[in-house]
Every structure is written in C-alpha cells, then in structure tokens.
Design a protein around this motif. Structure first.
Motif, PDB file in Angstrom:
ATOM      1  N   ILE A 178       0.832  -1.190   0.000  1.00 57.72           N
ATOM      2  CA  ILE A 178       0.000   0.000   0.000  1.00 57.72           C
ATOM      3  C   ILE A 178       0.872   1.246   0.000  1.00 57.72           C
ATOM      4  CG2 ILE A 178      -1.652   1.299   1.386  1.00 57.72           C
ATOM      5  CD1 ILE A 178      -3.045  -1.239   2.008  1.00 57.72           C
ATOM      6  N   THR A 179       1.932   1.216   0.797  1.00 54.14           N
ATOM      7  CA  THR A 179       2.848   2.361   0.824  1.00 54.14           C
ATOM      8  C   THR A 179       3.450   2.605  -0.552  1.00 54.14           C
ATOM      9  OG1 THR A 179       3.427   1.514   2.996  1.00 54.14           O
ATOM     10  CG2 THR A 179       4.713   3.348   2.164  1.00 54.14           C
ATOM     11  N   ILE A 180       3.904   1.516  -1.185  1.00 52.96           N
ATOM     12  CA  ILE A 180       4.492   1.684  -2.519  1.00 52.96           C
ATOM     13  C   ILE A 180       3.445   2.244  -3.480  1.00 52.96           C
ATOM     14  CG2 ILE A 180       5.697   0.554  -4.400  1.00 52.96           C
ATOM     15  CD1 ILE A 180       6.539  -1.607  -2.472  1.00 52.96           C
ATOM     16  N   GLY A 181       2.198   1.794  -3.313  1.00 47.16           N
ATOM     17  CA  GLY A 181       1.129   2.299  -4.171  1.00 47.16           C
ATOM     18  C   GLY A 181       0.993   3.811  -4.055  1.00 47.16           C
ATOM     19  N   PHE A 182       1.033   4.310  -2.828  1.00 45.35           N
ATOM     20  CA  PHE A 182       0.947   5.773  -2.653  1.00 45.35           C
ATOM     21  C   PHE A 182       2.151   6.477  -3.245  1.00 45.35           C
ATOM     22  CE2 PHE A 182      -2.167   4.817   0.783  1.00 45.35           C
ATOM     23  CZ  PHE A 182      -3.198   5.532   0.216  1.00 45.35           C
ATOM     24  N   MET A 183       3.329   5.870  -3.079  1.00 47.15           N
ATOM     25  CA  MET A 183       4.513   6.474  -3.689  1.00 47.15           C
ATOM     26  C   MET A 183       4.355   6.537  -5.196  1.00 47.15           C
ATOM     27  SD  MET A 183       7.563   4.705  -1.552  1.00 47.15           S
ATOM     28  CE  MET A 183       8.869   5.108  -2.687  1.00 47.15           C
ATOM     29  N   ALA A 184       3.853   5.440  -5.765  1.00 45.13           N
ATOM     30  CA  ALA A 184       3.679   5.401  -7.215  1.00 45.13           C
ATOM     31  C   ALA A 184       2.695   6.472  -7.664  1.00 45.13           C
ATOM     32  CB  ALA A 184       3.204   4.022  -7.652  1.00 45.13           C
ATOM     33  N   MET A 185       1.633   6.667  -6.847  1.00 44.33           N
ATOM     34  CA  MET A 185       0.659   7.697  -7.197  1.00 44.33           C
ATOM     35  C   MET A 185       1.303   9.067  -7.210  1.00 44.33           C
ATOM     36  SD  MET A 185      -2.789   6.710  -5.296  1.00 44.33           S
ATOM     37  CE  MET A 185      -4.051   7.858  -5.702  1.00 44.33           C
ATOM     38  N   ALA A 186       2.170   9.314  -6.208  1.00 46.87           N
ATOM     39  CA  ALA A 186       2.845  10.605  -6.164  1.00 46.87           C
ATOM     40  C   ALA A 186       3.706  10.784  -7.399  1.00 46.87           C
ATOM     41  CB  ALA A 186       3.700  10.698  -4.902  1.00 46.87           C
ATOM     42  N   PHE A 187       4.351   9.702  -7.820  1.00 45.86           N
ATOM     43  CA  PHE A 187       5.227   9.818  -8.978  1.00 45.86           C
ATOM     44  C   PHE A 187       4.464   9.951 -10.285  1.00 45.86           C
ATOM     45  CE2 PHE A 187       8.581   9.081  -6.154  1.00 45.86           C
ATOM     46  CZ  PHE A 187       9.757   9.361  -6.815  1.00 45.86           C
ATOM     47  N   VAL A 188       3.215   9.448 -10.308  1.00 40.93           N
ATOM     48  CA  VAL A 188       2.398   9.639 -11.506  1.00 40.93           C
ATOM     49  C   VAL A 188       2.241  11.137 -11.769  1.00 40.93           C
ATOM     50  CG1 VAL A 188       0.058   9.392 -12.415  1.00 40.93           C
ATOM     51  CG2 VAL A 188       1.204   7.445 -11.409  1.00 40.93           C
ATOM     52  N   GLY A 189       2.265  11.915 -10.682  1.00 37.20           N
ATOM     53  CA  GLY A 189       2.164  13.354 -10.822  1.00 37.20           C
ATOM     54  C   GLY A 189       3.248  13.967 -11.687  1.00 37.20           C
ATOM     55  N   PHE A 190       4.411  13.312 -11.746  1.00 34.18           N
ATOM     56  CA  PHE A 190       5.490  13.844 -12.571  1.00 34.18           C
ATOM     57  C   PHE A 190       5.258  13.580 -14.051  1.00 34.18           C
ATOM     58  CE2 PHE A 190       8.107  13.201  -8.654  1.00 34.18           C
ATOM     59  CZ  PHE A 190       8.523  14.504  -8.528  1.00 34.18           C
ATOM     60  N   SER A 191       4.365  12.643 -14.348  1.00 39.76           N
ATOM     61  CA  SER A 191       4.383  12.064 -15.689  1.00 39.76           C
ATOM     62  C   SER A 191       3.991  13.045 -16.780  1.00 39.76           C
ATOM     63  CB  SER A 191       3.485  10.831 -15.747  1.00 39.76           C
ATOM     64  OG  SER A 191       2.181  11.230 -15.430  1.00 39.76           O
ATOM     65  N   GLY A 192       3.351  14.168 -16.424  1.00 41.79           N
ATOM     66  CA  GLY A 192       3.016  15.116 -17.463  1.00 41.79           C
ATOM     67  C   GLY A 192       4.213  15.924 -17.945  1.00 41.79           C
ATOM     68  N   MET A 193       5.302  15.908 -17.169  1.00 43.92           N
ATOM     69  CA  MET A 193       6.398  16.829 -17.456  1.00 43.92           C
ATOM     70  C   MET A 193       7.202  16.443 -18.697  1.00 43.92           C
ATOM     71  SD  MET A 193       7.536  17.328 -13.545  1.00 43.92           S
ATOM     72  CE  MET A 193       8.845  18.485 -13.754  1.00 43.92           C
ATOM     73  N   VAL A 194       7.636  15.212 -18.755  1.00 45.42           N
ATOM     74  CA  VAL A 194       8.386  14.765 -19.924  1.00 45.42           C
ATOM     75  C   VAL A 194       7.747  13.464 -20.392  1.00 45.42           C
ATOM     76  CG1 VAL A 194      10.700  14.469 -20.833  1.00 45.42           C
ATOM     77  CG2 VAL A 194      10.386  15.395 -18.540  1.00 45.42           C
ATOM     78  N   ARG A 195       7.616  13.318 -21.695  1.00 46.85           N
ATOM     79  CA  ARG A 195       7.036  12.085 -22.201  1.00 46.85           C
ATOM     80  C   ARG A 195       8.152  11.283 -22.853  1.00 46.85           C
ATOM     81  NH1 ARG A 195       4.340  10.036 -19.982  1.00 46.85           N
ATOM     82  NH2 ARG A 195       3.123   8.254 -20.609  1.00 46.85           N
ATOM     83  N   VAL A 196       8.556  10.235 -22.199  1.00 45.09           N
ATOM     84  CA  VAL A 196       9.616   9.432 -22.787  1.00 45.09           C
ATOM     85  C   VAL A 196       9.165   7.986 -22.801  1.00 45.09           C
ATOM     86  CG1 VAL A 196      11.961   8.599 -22.535  1.00 45.09           C
ATOM     87  CG2 VAL A 196      11.418  10.950 -21.992  1.00 45.09           C
ATOM     88  N   GLN A 197       9.290   7.358 -23.933  1.00 47.96           N
ATOM     89  CA  GLN A 197       8.940   5.945 -23.943  1.00 47.96           C
ATOM     90  C   GLN A 197      10.043   5.160 -24.588  1.00 47.96           C
ATOM     91  OE1 GLN A 197       7.920   3.395 -22.396  1.00 47.96           O
ATOM     92  NE2 GLN A 197       6.101   4.591 -22.101  1.00 47.96           N
TER      93      GLN A 197
END
Lengths: 197, 208
Positions: A178-197
C-alpha cells in the motif's frame, strides 16, 4: 519513429517520470526484502546504480559490435545475463581488493544483484527502444538513481509505521504494497512533465 | 503413494504456499503485465512452462553441477527456455509479444523460477520437479489472472476484449484511468494479500 531524446532529458525522465521501480515494477523482490533497514537500503541502492551503469553500457557495446553484426540477436538474453553476472563478479573482486570497508557494506548485496530484475529490465529496455550509447548510459544512471531514491524513501517510511497499529492481515508485505502504491501515485504526478517511452 | 504426493504438492503450491501471496516472489512481472487478461494468460503460461522445464532439467543435471557454479548454470538453463518462449511468442503471437515487451525476457530473473530450482529441484527427482514447477506456475497464474480481471474490467470495461460494462462507463472519460496505471497494481496486490492472509489466519485458529 520517436524523436531523438537528448541524454539529459532521459536522465531526468528515468529518475522521475518513468521510475524503473514505480512505473515499470522492476526490482521489486529485493526492494521489498531489503527496505526494512535504512543502511542496507543505501548499500543496495549504490550497488544497483553502479552495476546498472556499467552493465547497460557494456551490453550496448556487446549488442552493437558483436551480436548485431554476427546476426546472433536471438541469443541476446543469454549474453546479457552473462554480462551481468560477469560484471557483478568482477566488481565484487575489485571492491574486495581496493576497499575492504566498502566490501563489508556492499559485499552481501552484489550476488543478489545478478537476479535483480531492474538490471536485466534496463538492459532489455535499452535494446527494445534502440537507444544510442549516451542515451543508454544516461538511462541506466537515471534508473539507478531513481531506484536508489525509491528504496531510501520506502525504508524511511517503513521505519515510521513499524510502531503503528496495522491490521493483522496487512502486516508485513501488505502494508508495504500500500505504501508503494501511494509512492507510485505521487510519482504519476510527474508524468506530465516529460514524455519518454 | 505417488498420486497423493502430486496432489499434496499441487495444494501446497497453489494454496498454502502460493509463490506470490505467501512467498512474495516474482512480483516484478506480476504487476506489469496484469492490465489485460490476454497478456496475463500468455505471460503466466510462459512462466509456468519455463519453471517446469528448467526445474526438470536442473534436477536431471544435479549430480554433474559443481556447487560453486550452480547459480550460473541455473541462470543459463532458465535463459535457454526463456529464449524458446520468446521465439515462439514472436512467431505465433506477435501482437502479445510486442505488448509484453521486455517482460518476456524478464522471465529469466523471475525469482519464482530460481526459487523452485534452488528449493525443490535440487533435492528431488526430475518428474516431481517438473510437476512442482508447473504447479508453482499455476499458483502464480491464478493470482495474476485474478488481478488482471479486476484491472481490465475497471479500466476498459471489457473482459478478454469483450465489453461487459455499459458503454457510458467506459466512454467519455468515465473509466478509471488509474487502473491502467502503476499504483492500482500495488493496491490490488495489497488487498489480495490482505484477504488471503486473513483467511489463512482464521483457518489456523485465529491466533494473532
């Protein structure tokens, strides 16, 4: 098909927007097992970063100058895993010789790294996304730093909730997820900044 | 005698000692591939086959492997079978192979396979090792497919690409985008572990 990404952007992206652990789920096993303790997490984080940088660079050279010219690309899995194992082995010997103190902290983690999916994953991403040399290197360093940061953060959080009252069934791995899930959610917030695939 | 042994092993690997729920092994690929059921099915079949065959091979070779190089031999055997899976996938299911991307190669570093080779195949006969690999893979498959069902239904409103939920659930941005993304996988795994652990504790007499 994708525009060429400069290495600096890639470095940033691999730390934040597509963190190898939180977005790609790589290196979970040792992540969960080790993150109980800050010191070990730090040691493992450093080890993963160093091994990632060396391995990805080396695998790139091997892939580009050995496997592709000879048409042996289908052997790439075996070759990559041998490269990883070899790098880990050599690194272990070098560290043991050069700095026994560092060996004591990192030594036990090095063998674990051979089967750490983060290393193999980064190498395979490098192959699939056709990075050039500098891109591969910055991607590897960024992924390593991102992984290191994530494990330190989780270890710090686990220290905090060690003493709190967690439901019996959630104790141990459950609450960690669950903790990792919240961390991942916080990091999803960064995803709009740079789009790299 | 043999019939019982096989059944007991199946029960152990699927229920009481499930690789994901109890041993927390092989999590890496678990989370990444579970947003579509079809991908998950193919991935888990691949994992089960690789586990079974490498356990079998390693158990056959046991007597000849010096202990010092055991790890590297295990890894090489596993990579050999993984390459076969990868090539077969690319030939017969190019679409899925593309979706799974690097995760097919990551079967090599899946801890379940190494774990079974180390814990079971080393001390047992080839046939039962093969069966043990297969059942471990089956335990892995059940959990993953379960997760994938939740994620696919809630994210796209489909089940094996067949729509099951009303259209206004999926259209117009009403779908749960978070189910496609990383965090949902972590939360779902946590919930599954929670439920299974609670059930198990009840069975063993409710001790804390």
């Amino acid at each position: 098909m994708t525009p060429v990404i400069d290495p600096l952007t890639l470095l940033f992206a691999s730390i934040f927007t597509s963190n190898i652990l939180l977005a790609n789920f790589l290196g979970m096993c040792s992540f969960i097992a080790i993150s109980k303790d800050m010191n070990s997490s730090n040691g493992l984080g450093i080890a993963v970063t160093v091994v990632l940088a060396i391995t990805v660079a080396l695998s790139w050279v091997v892939l580009e100058y050995l496997l592709i010219p000879t048409g042996l690309e289908y052997l790439s899995f075996i070759v990559f895993i041998i490269v990883i194992a070899a790098v880990v082995q050599v690194l272990e010997m070098v560290i043991e010789r050069v700095s026994p103190a560092l060996y004591l902290t990192l030594g036990i983690f090095l063998p674990l790294i051979t089967v750490n999916c983060a290393i193999m994953g980064a190498v395979l991403f490098m192959q699939i996304r056709h990075y050039d040399f500098w891109q591969s290197l910055s991607f590897a360093i960024g992924s390593g730093l991102g992984w290191w940061m994530a494990i330190m953060m989780l270890a710090a959080m686990r220290k905090r909730y060690e003493k709190s009252n967690v439901p019996a069934g959630l104790q141990g791995p459950g609450i960690t997820f669950i903790t990792i899930g919240f961390m991942a959610m916080a990091f999803v917030g960064f995803s709009g900044m740079v789009r790299v695939q | 005698m043999s019939q019982n042994k096989y059944l007991a092993n199946l029960k152990e690997n699927v229920i009481t000692n499930n690789p994901i729920l109890v041993q927390i092994l092989g999590i890496c690929s678990t989370l990444a591939v579970t947003n579509l059921i079809s991908n998950t099915l193919i991935m888990t079949v691949g994992v089960a086959l690789v586990t079974a065959f490498s356990s079998w091979t390693l158990s056959l070779m046991n007597a000849w492997i010096p202990r010092k190089v055991r790890m590297i031999v295990q890894v090489l055997v596993i990579s050999f079978y993984t390459i076969i899976v990868d090539i077969v996938l690319r030939a017969y299911a190019p679409e899925v192979s593309k979706n799974l991307g690097p995760y097919v190669g990551l079967i090599i570093t899946n801890c379940i396979i190494m774990g079974r080779a180390e814990a079971f195949a080393q001390a047992n006969r080839p046939v039962i090792s093969f069966w043990d690999g297969l059942t471990s893979g089956f335990g892995y498959m059940i959990v993953l497919v379960g997760l994938a069902v939740f994620r696919e239904v809630l994210a796209f409103g489909t089940l094996m690409n067949i729509p099951v939920l009303p259209l206004d659930f999926t259209a117009g941005g009403n779908n749960w985008t978070i189910m496609v993304m990383a965090p949902s996988a972590f939360f779902l795994v946590a919930i599954v572990i929670w439920v299974s652990k609670t059930l198990q504790m009840k069975k063993t007499g409710g001790n804390k």
